[in-house]
Design an enzyme around this catalytic site. Structure first.
Site, PDB file in Angstrom:
ATOM      1  N   ASN A 198     -12.601   0.407   1.232  1.00 47.94           N
ATOM      2  CA  ASN A 198     -11.631   0.794   0.197  1.00 47.94           C
ATOM      3  C   ASN A 198     -10.338   0.028   0.438  1.00 47.94           C
ATOM      4  OD1 ASN A 198     -10.531   2.317  -1.965  1.00 47.94           O
ATOM      5  ND2 ASN A 198      -9.494   3.645  -0.498  1.00 47.94           N
TER       6      ASN A 198
ATOM      7  N   HIS B  31      -6.272   0.604  -0.096  1.00 46.06           N
ATOM      8  CA  HIS B  31      -5.320   1.684  -0.382  1.00 46.06           C
ATOM      9  C   HIS B  31      -3.903   1.101  -0.369  1.00 46.06           C
ATOM     10  CE1 HIS B  31      -3.789   5.747  -0.596  1.00 46.06           C
ATOM     11  NE2 HIS B  31      -2.881   5.382   0.295  1.00 46.06           N
TER      12      HIS B  31
ATOM     13  N   SER C 276      -3.746  -1.504   2.756  1.00 48.86           N
ATOM     14  CA  SER C 276      -4.706  -1.464   3.865  1.00 48.86           C
ATOM     15  C   SER C 276      -6.127  -1.524   3.326  1.00 48.86           C
ATOM     16  CB  SER C 276      -4.577  -0.139   4.634  1.00 48.86           C
ATOM     17  OG  SER C 276      -3.241   0.152   4.982  1.00 48.86           O
TER      18      SER C 276
ATOM     19  N   ASP D 134      -8.960   8.450   2.887  1.00 49.37           N
ATOM     20  CA  ASP D 134      -7.980   7.433   3.315  1.00 49.37           C
ATOM     21  C   ASP D 134      -7.777   7.399   4.828  1.00 49.37           C
ATOM     22  OD1 ASP D 134      -7.602   6.830   0.615  1.00 49.37           O
ATOM     23  OD2 ASP D 134      -5.891   8.176   0.409  1.00 49.37           O
TER      24      ASP D 134
HETATM   25  C1  GRF Z   1      -5.176  -0.975  -6.532  1.00 47.53           C
HETATM   26  O1  GRF Z   1      -3.837  -1.272  -6.601  1.00 47.53           O
HETATM   27  C2  GRF Z   1      -5.521  -0.286  -5.254  1.00 47.53           C
HETATM   28  O2  GRF Z   1      -4.482  -0.236  -4.351  1.00 47.53           O
HETATM   29  C3  GRF Z   1      -5.866   1.120  -5.634  1.00 47.53           C
HETATM   30  O3  GRF Z   1      -6.205   1.095  -6.990  1.00 47.53           O
HETATM   31  C4  GRF Z   1      -5.632  -0.032  -7.623  1.00 47.53           C
HETATM   32  C5  GRF Z   1      -6.679  -0.634  -8.493  1.00 47.53           C
HETATM   33  O4  GRF Z   1      -6.177  -1.641  -9.304  1.00 47.53           O
HETATM   34  N1  GRF Z   1      -6.907   1.610  -4.777  1.00 47.53           N
HETATM   35  P1  GRF Z   1      -7.163  -2.642 -10.015  1.00 47.53           P
HETATM   36  O5  GRF Z   1      -8.128  -1.815 -10.864  1.00 47.53           O
HETATM   37  O6  GRF Z   1      -7.879  -3.434  -8.964  1.00 47.53           O
HETATM   38  O7  GRF Z   1      -6.300  -3.504 -10.885  1.00 47.53           O
END
Ligand code: GRF
Length: 218
Positions: free
Chosen positions: A111, A113, A140, A149
């Site tokens: 993931n 985050h 991260s 997370d």
């Molecule tokens: C990202 O900014 C990430 O940090 C979070 O969700 C957002 C997704 O954005 N987990 P995208 O769909 O990749 O534009």
């Protein structure tokens, strides 16, 4: 030419998919991986268009069609398994995945985050960092465990907060770093350089006491 089969990913998304796009672009530029499918829980997610434009198979599994979180997770796991991926990439996937799902794909789900974990788990990280008058923020890439997370962190990017940063500006600045570190983390797996043993990250056989750290200057 190498006869090693491409490292196979399935990407889970819910929204615009800019991280998905960064991974697609990185693969086009030589990241040794292939995306077997992009799966969304939202039929209107723009990321599905990005996938189709790149010729990648798409699936929609709407969580609202399932009686329970568990039955959604089971269906999602079965569809993912049908693509036989080595790694499952959460890229803005806005569903919490249950323990049996996470256990089924143990150490194979990543993931991204938008915070310097373990700080600022959960949502609205950019505003919360500003409210706390922090000097640094970032993002991260971590291995997903059944605690939200909280899995082992592979790589982080750190940015210095500017006086005129708003939550929106910070989000943009952090996302620019996300597009660097997510493909970098996937590369470690695709090149066979990383292993996870009892929640410890090993890179090139060495146990990492701290995540890899990237800054805006790198
Ligand atoms: C990202 O900014 C990430 O940090 C979070 O969700 C957002 C997704 O954005 N987990 P995208 O769909 O990749 O534009």
């Amino acid at each position: 030419m190498t006869d090693r089969p491409a490292y196979t990913l399935v990407v889970l998304i819910s929204g615009s998919g800019t991280n998905l796009q960064a991974i697609i672009d990185a693969i086009q530029e030589g990241l040794p991986a292939t995306i077997a499918a992009v799966i969304s829980n939202e039929s209107s997610a723009y990321a599905l268009k990005r996938a189709k434009q790149a010729g990648i198979a798409t699936e929609v599994i709407d969580h609202r069609m399932f009686e329970s979180r568990h039955s959604f997770d089971d269906k999602l796991a079965a569809v993912i398994d049908s693509y036989r991926p080595q790694l499952i990439i959460l890229a803005g996937f806005m569903r919490v995945l249950g323990k049996s799902f996470v256990d089924h794909f143990q150490d194979r789900i990543l993931n991204i985050h938008p915070s310097l974990l373990p700080d600022y788990k959960g949502l609205n990280t950019h505003q919360r960092v500003l409210d706390d008058d922090k000097t640094y923020h970032g993002c991260s890439v971590h291995v997903v465990t059944s605690v939200l997370d909280s899995g082992p962190i592979i790589i982080q990017a750190k940015i210095r907060i500017k006086d005129d940063d708003t939550a929106g500006k910070l989000q943009q600045r952090v996302q620019q770093m996300e597009y660097k570190i997510y493909p970098a983390a996937i590369r470690l797996f695709a090149e066979g350089r990383i292993s996870i043993v009892e929640n410890n990250i090993y890179i090139d056989g060495e146990c990492q006491r701290l995540p890899i750290l990237v800054t805006e200057e790198d």
